[in-house]
Design a protein around this motif. Structure first.
Motif, short mmCIF file in Angstrom:
data_model
loop_
_atom_site.label_atom_id
_atom_site.label_comp_id
_atom_site.label_asym_id
_atom_site.label_seq_id
_atom_site.Cartn_x
_atom_site.Cartn_y
_atom_site.Cartn_z
N THR A 101 0.85 -1.19 0.00
CA THR A 101 0.00 0.00 0.00
C THR A 101 0.88 1.24 0.00
OG1 THR A 101 -1.79 -1.11 1.19
CG2 THR A 101 -1.77 1.29 1.25
N VAL A 102 0.59 2.16 -0.92
CA VAL A 102 1.35 3.40 -1.00
C VAL A 102 0.37 4.58 -0.97
CG1 VAL A 102 3.21 2.33 -2.32
CG2 VAL A 102 1.34 3.46 -3.54
N ALA A 103 0.88 5.73 -0.55
CA ALA A 103 0.09 6.96 -0.53
C ALA A 103 0.64 7.91 -1.58
CB ALA A 103 0.13 7.61 0.84
N LEU A 104 -0.24 8.44 -2.42
CA LEU A 104 0.15 9.37 -3.48
C LEU A 104 -0.28 10.78 -3.09
CD1 LEU A 104 -0.29 6.50 -5.00
CD2 LEU A 104 -0.15 7.89 -7.05
N VAL A 105 0.69 11.68 -3.03
CA VAL A 105 0.45 13.07 -2.67
C VAL A 105 0.74 13.94 -3.90
CG1 VAL A 105 1.10 14.98 -1.16
CG2 VAL A 105 1.09 12.63 -0.28
#
Length: 201
Positions: A101-105
């Motif tokens: 799981t990754v977070a894209l900003v």
């Protein structure tokens, strides 16, 4: 007698990643600082993280606060990758599939689509910049070919990397413990100006 307004504390809201672990305990950490973790029952973790963030060790620096002020449009993505373990003997060295799981900003630009995205990989406390048009899965796979060895992951590190858990984004309100609002607002203005300068550059 001090001015109550001058003594008011800086308050801000940031995004955190909440993971529900197989143990039924929860793990909560800021998107941009996954090493600051609250762990325990669901109803306690948010408060514990608020307390931890209220005493940021470098809050005197504008960037310490500014990095927690995320733009609109942050989202999570779940990517399947292959992880090689070439340092292990025999069959243990065979690649294995993991769900990350990754977070894209988004990197905002005035009156334009985002220039790209900052991608945060909480399982490794790693981040990279993804340019517009670049494929997320390919870039993540490329980074993960070298990161485990480069970071010399131990057994706990591999366990964290390979253990997928349902995740969601939440907002957490933070009040800094020691920085007066009047002082912090000046720092925030400097940090905001620097963020805008970098976005336009």
């Amino acid at each position: 007698m001090s001015d109550p307004k001058s003594d008011a504390k800086l308050r801000f809201t940031t995004l955190v990643l909440r993971r529900e672990l197989p143990s039924e305990y929860h793990e909560v950490a800021p998107v941009v600082a996954p090493s600051i973790v609250a762990y325990g029952p669901e109803d306690r973790t948010a408060l514990e993280l608020q307390l931890a963030l209220s005493e940021l060790p470098e809050e005197a620096k504008p960037s310490s606060v500014a990095r927690h002020l995320l733009p609109a449009g942050v989202r999570l993505e779940t990517i399947e990758v292959e992880l090689a373990r070439s340092a292990l003997p025999g069959r243990l060295a065979h690649p294995i599939t993991a769900t990350i799981t990754v977070a894209l900003v988004p990197e905002p630009r005035p009156d334009a689509a985002p220039a790209g995205h900052w991608v945060f990989v909480p399982a490794l406390d790693h981040a990279f910049y993804l340019a517009r048009g670049e494929d997320l899965a390919d870039r993540l796979q490329a980074d993960l070919r070298v990161l485990p060895a480069a970071l010399a992951l131990d057994a706990d590190g591999w366990k964290r990397l390979l253990t997928w858990a349902p995740a969601r984004l939440e907002e957490v309100a933070v009040e800094l413990a020691t920085t007066p609002l009047a002082e912090a607002q000046g720092r925030k203005a400097l940090a905001d100006a620097e963020r805008k300068r970098q976005a336009i550059a």
